[in-house]
Scaffold this motif. Structure first.
Motif, PDB file in Angstrom:
ATOM      1  N   GLU A  17       0.939  -1.064  -0.362  1.00  0.00           N
ATOM      2  CA  GLU A  17      -0.090   0.221  -0.495  1.00  0.00           C
ATOM      3  C   GLU A  17       0.924   1.849   0.480  1.00  0.00           C
ATOM      4  OE1 GLU A  17      -3.186   0.286   2.891  1.00  0.00           O
ATOM      5  OE2 GLU A  17      -3.388  -2.191   3.259  1.00  0.00           O
ATOM      6  N   TYR A  18       1.364   1.654  -1.280  1.00  0.00           N
ATOM      7  CA  TYR A  18       2.709   2.260  -1.103  1.00  0.00           C
ATOM      8  C   TYR A  18       1.928   4.034  -0.877  1.00  0.00           C
ATOM      9  CZ  TYR A  18       5.245  -1.139  -3.417  1.00  0.00           C
ATOM     10  OH  TYR A  18       5.372  -2.768  -3.591  1.00  0.00           O
ATOM     11  N   SER A  19       1.184   4.497  -1.310  1.00  0.00           N
ATOM     12  CA  SER A  19       0.960   5.315  -1.469  1.00  0.00           C
ATOM     13  C   SER A  19       0.000   5.435   0.413  1.00  0.00           C
ATOM     14  CB  SER A  19      -0.939   5.867  -2.104  1.00  0.00           C
ATOM     15  OG  SER A  19      -0.560   5.829  -3.369  1.00  0.00           O
ATOM     16  N   TYR A  20      -0.692   4.909   0.936  1.00  0.00           N
ATOM     17  CA  TYR A  20      -0.737   4.826   2.655  1.00  0.00           C
ATOM     18  C   TYR A  20       0.179   5.076   3.570  1.00  0.00           C
ATOM     19  CZ  TYR A  20      -2.969   3.725   6.628  1.00  0.00           C
ATOM     20  OH  TYR A  20      -4.047   3.868   7.848  1.00  0.00           O
ATOM     21  N   SER A  21       1.333   4.187   3.223  1.00  0.00           N
ATOM     22  CA  SER A  21       2.336   4.159   4.185  1.00  0.00           C
ATOM     23  C   SER A  21       3.500   5.321   3.583  1.00  0.00           C
ATOM     24  CB  SER A  21       3.495   3.215   3.463  1.00  0.00           C
ATOM     25  OG  SER A  21       4.100   3.199   1.669  1.00  0.00           O
ATOM     26  N   THR A  22       2.997   6.343   2.589  1.00  0.00           N
ATOM     27  CA  THR A  22       3.734   7.445   2.182  1.00  0.00           C
ATOM     28  C   THR A  22       3.313   8.777   2.671  1.00  0.00           C
ATOM     29  OG1 THR A  22       4.463   7.014   0.191  1.00  0.00           O
ATOM     30  CG2 THR A  22       4.410   9.699   0.214  1.00  0.00           C
ATOM     31  N   ALA A  23       1.594   8.632   3.142  1.00  0.00           N
ATOM     32  CA  ALA A  23       1.538   9.767   3.637  1.00  0.00           C
ATOM     33  C   ALA A  23       1.110   9.409   5.202  1.00  0.00           C
ATOM     34  CB  ALA A  23      -0.465   9.242   3.616  1.00  0.00           C
ATOM     35  N   ILE A  24       1.646   8.143   5.506  1.00  0.00           N
ATOM     36  CA  ILE A  24       1.691   8.262   7.058  1.00  0.00           C
ATOM     37  C   ILE A  24       3.902   8.923   7.071  1.00  0.00           C
ATOM     38  CG2 ILE A  24       2.301   7.302   8.766  1.00  0.00           C
ATOM     39  CD1 ILE A  24       0.739   4.841   7.724  1.00  0.00           C
ATOM     40  N   GLY A  25       4.598   8.382   6.107  1.00  0.00           N
ATOM     41  CA  GLY A  25       5.076   9.146   6.135  1.00  0.00           C
ATOM     42  C   GLY A  25       5.824  11.001   6.447  1.00  0.00           C
ATOM     43  N   LEU A  26       5.023  11.044   5.220  1.00  0.00           N
ATOM     44  CA  LEU A  26       4.927  12.580   4.906  1.00  0.00           C
ATOM     45  C   LEU A  26       3.577  13.140   6.513  1.00  0.00           C
ATOM     46  CD1 LEU A  26       5.199  14.750   3.726  1.00  0.00           C
ATOM     47  CD2 LEU A  26       3.045  14.290   2.678  1.00  0.00           C
ATOM     48  N   PHE A  27       3.072  12.785   7.047  1.00  0.00           N
ATOM     49  CA  PHE A  27       2.876  12.675   8.296  1.00  0.00           C
ATOM     50  C   PHE A  27       3.051  13.222   9.470  1.00  0.00           C
ATOM     51  CE2 PHE A  27       1.191  11.564  12.131  1.00  0.00           C
ATOM     52  CZ  PHE A  27       0.300  12.802  13.223  1.00  0.00           C
ATOM     53  N   LYS A  28       4.247  11.740   9.862  1.00  0.00           N
ATOM     54  CA  LYS A  28       5.405  12.116  10.617  1.00  0.00           C
ATOM     55  C   LYS A  28       6.336  12.991  10.561  1.00  0.00           C
ATOM     56  CE  LYS A  28       9.569   9.577  11.493  1.00  0.00           C
ATOM     57  NZ  LYS A  28       9.939   8.563  11.041  1.00  0.00           N
ATOM     58  N   SER A  29       7.489  13.520   8.727  1.00  0.00           N
ATOM     59  CA  SER A  29       8.174  14.503   9.058  1.00  0.00           C
ATOM     60  C   SER A  29       7.164  15.745   8.984  1.00  0.00           C
ATOM     61  CB  SER A  29       8.417  14.445   7.203  1.00  0.00           C
ATOM     62  OG  SER A  29       8.898  13.372   6.630  1.00  0.00           O
ATOM     63  N   VAL A  30       5.808  16.165   8.987  1.00  0.00           N
ATOM     64  CA  VAL A  30       5.543  17.328   9.105  1.00  0.00           C
ATOM     65  C   VAL A  30       5.436  17.829  10.134  1.00  0.00           C
ATOM     66  CG1 VAL A  30       2.906  18.976   8.605  1.00  0.00           C
ATOM     67  CG2 VAL A  30       3.872  16.929   6.884  1.00  0.00           C
ATOM     68  N   VAL A  31       5.012  16.780  10.916  1.00  0.00           N
ATOM     69  CA  VAL A  31       5.280  16.820  12.807  1.00  0.00           C
ATOM     70  C   VAL A  31       5.898  17.308  13.387  1.00  0.00           C
ATOM     71  CG1 VAL A  31       4.109  15.691  14.684  1.00  0.00           C
ATOM     72  CG2 VAL A  31       3.006  15.204  13.313  1.00  0.00           C
ATOM     73  N   ALA A  32       7.143  16.743  12.742  1.00  0.00           N
ATOM     74  CA  ALA A  32       8.787  16.955  13.288  1.00  0.00           C
ATOM     75  C   ALA A  32       9.412  18.564  12.781  1.00  0.00           C
ATOM     76  CB  ALA A  32       9.607  15.866  12.116  1.00  0.00           C
ATOM     77  N   LEU A  33       8.783  18.737  11.670  1.00  0.00           N
ATOM     78  CA  LEU A  33       8.540  20.312  11.457  1.00  0.00           C
ATOM     79  C   LEU A  33       8.599  21.280  12.797  1.00  0.00           C
ATOM     80  CD1 LEU A  33      10.670  22.247   9.495  1.00  0.00           C
ATOM     81  CD2 LEU A  33       8.201  22.130   7.850  1.00  0.00           C
ATOM     82  N   VAL A  34       6.921  21.182  12.410  1.00  0.00           N
ATOM     83  CA  VAL A  34       6.165  21.534  13.570  1.00  0.00           C
ATOM     84  C   VAL A  34       6.933  21.649  14.852  1.00  0.00           C
ATOM     85  CG1 VAL A  34       4.583  22.070  15.053  1.00  0.00           C
ATOM     86  CG2 VAL A  34       3.786  21.176  12.120  1.00  0.00           C
ATOM     87  N   LEU A  35       7.238  20.606  15.494  1.00  0.00           N
ATOM     88  CA  LEU A  35       8.163  20.499  16.958  1.00  0.00           C
ATOM     89  C   LEU A  35       9.091  21.598  16.903  1.00  0.00           C
ATOM     90  CD1 LEU A  35       7.477  16.568  17.414  1.00  0.00           C
ATOM     91  CD2 LEU A  35       6.402  19.191  18.871  1.00  0.00           C
ATOM     92  N   VAL A  36      10.249  20.763  15.838  1.00  0.00           N
ATOM     93  CA  VAL A  36      11.445  21.496  16.174  1.00  0.00           C
ATOM     94  C   VAL A  36      11.005  23.568  15.981  1.00  0.00           C
ATOM     95  CG1 VAL A  36      13.297  22.945  14.309  1.00  0.00           C
ATOM     96  CG2 VAL A  36      12.873  20.354  14.640  1.00  0.00           C
ATOM     97  N   VAL A  37      10.283  23.674  14.718  1.00  0.00           N
ATOM     98  CA  VAL A  37      10.426  25.310  15.254  1.00  0.00           C
ATOM     99  C   VAL A  37       9.809  25.615  16.116  1.00  0.00           C
ATOM    100  CG1 VAL A  37       9.024  26.989  13.207  1.00  0.00           C
ATOM    101  CG2 VAL A  37       9.795  25.437  12.481  1.00  0.00           C
ATOM    102  N   SER A  38       8.264  25.034  16.464  1.00  0.00           N
ATOM    103  CA  SER A  38       8.036  25.234  17.461  1.00  0.00           C
ATOM    104  C   SER A  38       9.000  25.593  19.222  1.00  0.00           C
ATOM    105  CB  SER A  38       6.750  25.077  18.345  1.00  0.00           C
ATOM    106  OG  SER A  38       6.191  24.702  17.104  1.00  0.00           O
TER     107      SER A  38
END
Length: 316
Positions: free
Chosen positions: A279-300
């Motif tokens: 399920e390539y699209s699903y797993s990529t969406a999960i990975g992208l969600f993780k990256s966005v949260v990491a970016l928000v945490l660093v900036v915050s």
């Protein structure tokens, strides 16, 4: 007598100075090229694949040929009850490692800094670095043997009159084993930057405190630790980007179906969905969600630290 010092005037002088500086640093600039190529090829080019998260990706059709799906797979992730369990496990394991693992290299550096015998100090430092260079494939096998029913841990428990426990298959102990083995593998290597920061502290501060009658503990509390605060804060900000990275290599080599409910994290879940269930699209969406949260945490985190302690303690 005429001066032998070259005289530059106007644009000619400025150009000569710039040429001289360019020649001085040209070797260093050339040394940057391999690193820039590495980051471009392995970190920037693959970002194009993020598009898969917004498409109904089919291998036969390729990325451009696959139809758009919008936020379908993000909605699917948050509608999946197990994904919420995965997020909970990731946060719990990451917070455990942050609370117990982050101070470990700092404490180790402070304690070893008080050792006066240089040969002993060097041996301890070298030994502490070694686990970092052992792959989790090898280290995982050692940990499994160590905590097996016939391993040293259960052998010691039998001697003390306790019943042996297979800790890697028991959800009551599995997270504790993860935290302890992660600290063992990383505390020595993580202490290097703190040793470097301690070495940069002006020794005259310690000499003045000795004259004033300060003991070792007082020198550590009132000189060493305050001087380490900027480094500690920067390392904490960088660590926040990995708050959803609970350690794929470690968990993948240690976990089993018996402890999925406490050990399945975002990375292992995305791995199974992407490579096992395709399920390539699903797993990529999960990975992208993780990256966005990491970016928000660093900036915050950077913003909060700047608001509390000033700009000198932040990354930007």
């Amino acid at each position: 007598m005429e001066s032998t010092v070259p005289h530059f005037s106007g644009k000619t002088g400025v150009s000569a100075i710039r040429r001289k500086k360019r020649n001085k640093y040209s070797a260093l600039l050339w040394m940057l090229i391999p690193g820039l190529i590495y980051f471009f090829v392995f970190h920037y080019v693959p970002m194009y694949g993020v598009v898969i998260a917004f498409k109904d990706f089919k291998i036969t059709q390729g990325i451009m040929g696959s139809g758009w799906a919008g936020f379908k797979y993000f909605a699917k992730a948050f509608d999946d009850p197990h994904f919420l369990v995965v997020i909970r496990n990731t946060l719990i394991i990451s917070l455990y490692k942050l609370i117990f693992g982050f101070p470990a290299p700092i404490v180790f550096a402070l304690l070893l800094n008080e050792v006066t015998r240089a040969p002993f100090k060097k041996v301890v430092q070298t030994v502490s670095y070694l686990p970092h260079f052992i792959s989790w494939i090898v280290l995982g096998g050692i940990v499994i043997s160590f905590f097996s029913m016939d391993g040293p841990v259960n052998w010691g428990m039998k001697l003390l009159g306790f019943e042996p426990v297979l800790m890697l298959a028991d959800d009551r102990y599995f997270r504790s084993v993860l935290v302890v083995t992660d600290i063992f593998q990383s505390f020595g290597w993580g202490s290097i930057i703190y040793f470097a920061a301690i070495a940069g502290i002006d020794y005259q501060l310690y000499e003045a405190s000795i004259i004033d009658g300060a003991n070792r503990l007082q020198r550590a509390v009132y000189i060493t630790i305050p001087m380490l605060v900027p480094v500690i804060v920067i390392m904490l900000i960088l660590r926040m980007s990995h708050i959803l990275d609970a350690g794929f290599d470690q968990i993948f080599n240690l976990y089993n179906p018996n402890v999925y409910n406490v050990s399945d994290i975002i990375d292992t879940y995305a791995y199974r969905k992407g490579l096992t269930e395709m399920e390539y699209s699903y797993s990529t969406a999960i990975g992208l969600f993780k990256s966005v949260v990491a970016l928000v945490l660093v900036v915050s985190t950077n913003y909060i630290v700047k608001w509390i302690g000033g700009k000198e303690h932040t990354l930007w």
